[in-house]
Design a protein around this motif. Sequence first.
Motif, PDB file in Angstrom:
ATOM      1  N   UNK A  31      -0.326   5.065   3.099  1.00  0.00           N
ATOM      2  CA  UNK A  31       0.128   5.040   3.697  1.00  0.00           C
ATOM      3  C   UNK A  31       1.611   4.713   3.393  1.00  0.00           C
ATOM      4  N   UNK A  32       2.587   5.235   3.625  1.00  0.00           N
ATOM      5  CA  UNK A  32       4.418   5.195   3.713  1.00  0.00           C
ATOM      6  C   UNK A  32       4.611   3.904   4.142  1.00  0.00           C
ATOM      7  N   UNK A  33       4.779   3.098   4.021  1.00  0.00           N
ATOM      8  CA  UNK A  33       5.486   2.232   4.797  1.00  0.00           C
ATOM      9  C   UNK A  33       7.168   2.026   4.304  1.00  0.00           C
ATOM     10  N   UNK A  34       7.490   2.375   3.107  1.00  0.00           N
ATOM     11  CA  UNK A  34       9.004   2.122   3.074  1.00  0.00           C
ATOM     12  C   UNK A  34       9.710   2.832   1.640  1.00  0.00           C
ATOM     13  N   UNK A  35      10.309   2.763   1.006  1.00  0.00           N
ATOM     14  CA  UNK A  35      10.681   3.271  -0.280  1.00  0.00           C
ATOM     15  C   UNK A  35      11.434   1.674  -0.808  1.00  0.00           C
ATOM     16  N   UNK A  36      11.514   2.563  -2.377  1.00  0.00           N
ATOM     17  CA  UNK A  36      12.373   0.783  -3.138  1.00  0.00           C
ATOM     18  C   UNK A  36      13.968   2.141  -3.614  1.00  0.00           C
ATOM     19  N   UNK A  37      14.962   0.871  -3.324  1.00  0.00           N
ATOM     20  CA  UNK A  37      16.363   0.809  -3.904  1.00  0.00           C
ATOM     21  C   UNK A  37      16.480   2.637  -4.461  1.00  0.00           C
ATOM     22  N   UNK A  38      15.237   3.590  -5.013  1.00  0.00           N
ATOM     23  CA  UNK A  38      15.981   4.958  -6.057  1.00  0.00           C
ATOM     24  C   UNK A  38      14.888   5.582  -5.369  1.00  0.00           C
ATOM     25  N   UNK A  39      14.636   5.510  -3.919  1.00  0.00           N
ATOM     26  CA  UNK A  39      13.925   6.268  -2.992  1.00  0.00           C
ATOM     27  C   UNK A  39      12.442   6.882  -3.216  1.00  0.00           C
ATOM     28  N   UNK A  40      11.804   5.920  -4.396  1.00  0.00           N
ATOM     29  CA  UNK A  40      10.489   6.474  -4.434  1.00  0.00           C
ATOM     30  C   UNK A  40       9.636   5.972  -3.616  1.00  0.00           C
ATOM     31  N   UNK A  41       8.811   6.649  -3.014  1.00  0.00           N
ATOM     32  CA  UNK A  41       7.377   6.124  -2.031  1.00  0.00           C
ATOM     33  C   UNK A  41       6.893   3.968  -2.187  1.00  0.00           C
ATOM     34  N   UNK A  42       7.126   3.467  -1.764  1.00  0.00           N
ATOM     35  CA  UNK A  42       6.108   1.952  -0.765  1.00  0.00           C
ATOM     36  C   UNK A  42       5.134   2.316  -0.485  1.00  0.00           C
ATOM     37  N   UNK A  43       3.690   1.929  -0.689  1.00  0.00           N
ATOM     38  CA  UNK A  43       2.285   2.631  -0.153  1.00  0.00           C
ATOM     39  C   UNK A  43       1.690   1.077   0.471  1.00  0.00           C
ATOM     40  N   UNK A  44       1.305   1.188   1.230  1.00  0.00           N
ATOM     41  CA  UNK A  44       0.774   0.162   1.962  1.00  0.00           C
ATOM     42  C   UNK A  44      -1.356   0.574   2.257  1.00  0.00           C
ATOM     43  N   UNK A  45      -2.027  -0.125   2.189  1.00  0.00           N
ATOM     44  CA  UNK A  45      -3.644  -0.041   2.941  1.00  0.00           C
ATOM     45  C   UNK A  45      -3.349  -0.372   4.272  1.00  0.00           C
ATOM     46  N   UNK A  46      -4.706   0.527   4.618  1.00  0.00           N
ATOM     47  CA  UNK A  46      -3.936   0.655   6.248  1.00  0.00           C
ATOM     48  C   UNK A  46      -4.033  -0.194   7.303  1.00  0.00           C
TER      49      UNK A  46
END
Length: 66
Positions: A31-46
């Motif tokens: 689940x994509x929940x955010x981004x890093x400053x370089x716009x790469x995705x940050x993921x989390x478990x459900x």
Amino acid sequence: MLTFDPEGLTGAQRDGDACVVCHKRWPRPRVRVGVLPDNSSVLACGDCAEALVPAPTATVVAFPAR
């Protein structure tokens, strides 16, 4: 979308191989929940994603009284 500071994350969390919240690696977070400053995705478990991302506002439909 939330922006995360990569300084406090592990390499696995920055690469999307571990949950950004609980560090769980399996099953791989999806689940994509955010981004890093370089716009790469940050993921989390459900489970963690539900806690991070607010539920959508409910739509209430009012019917006129008869």
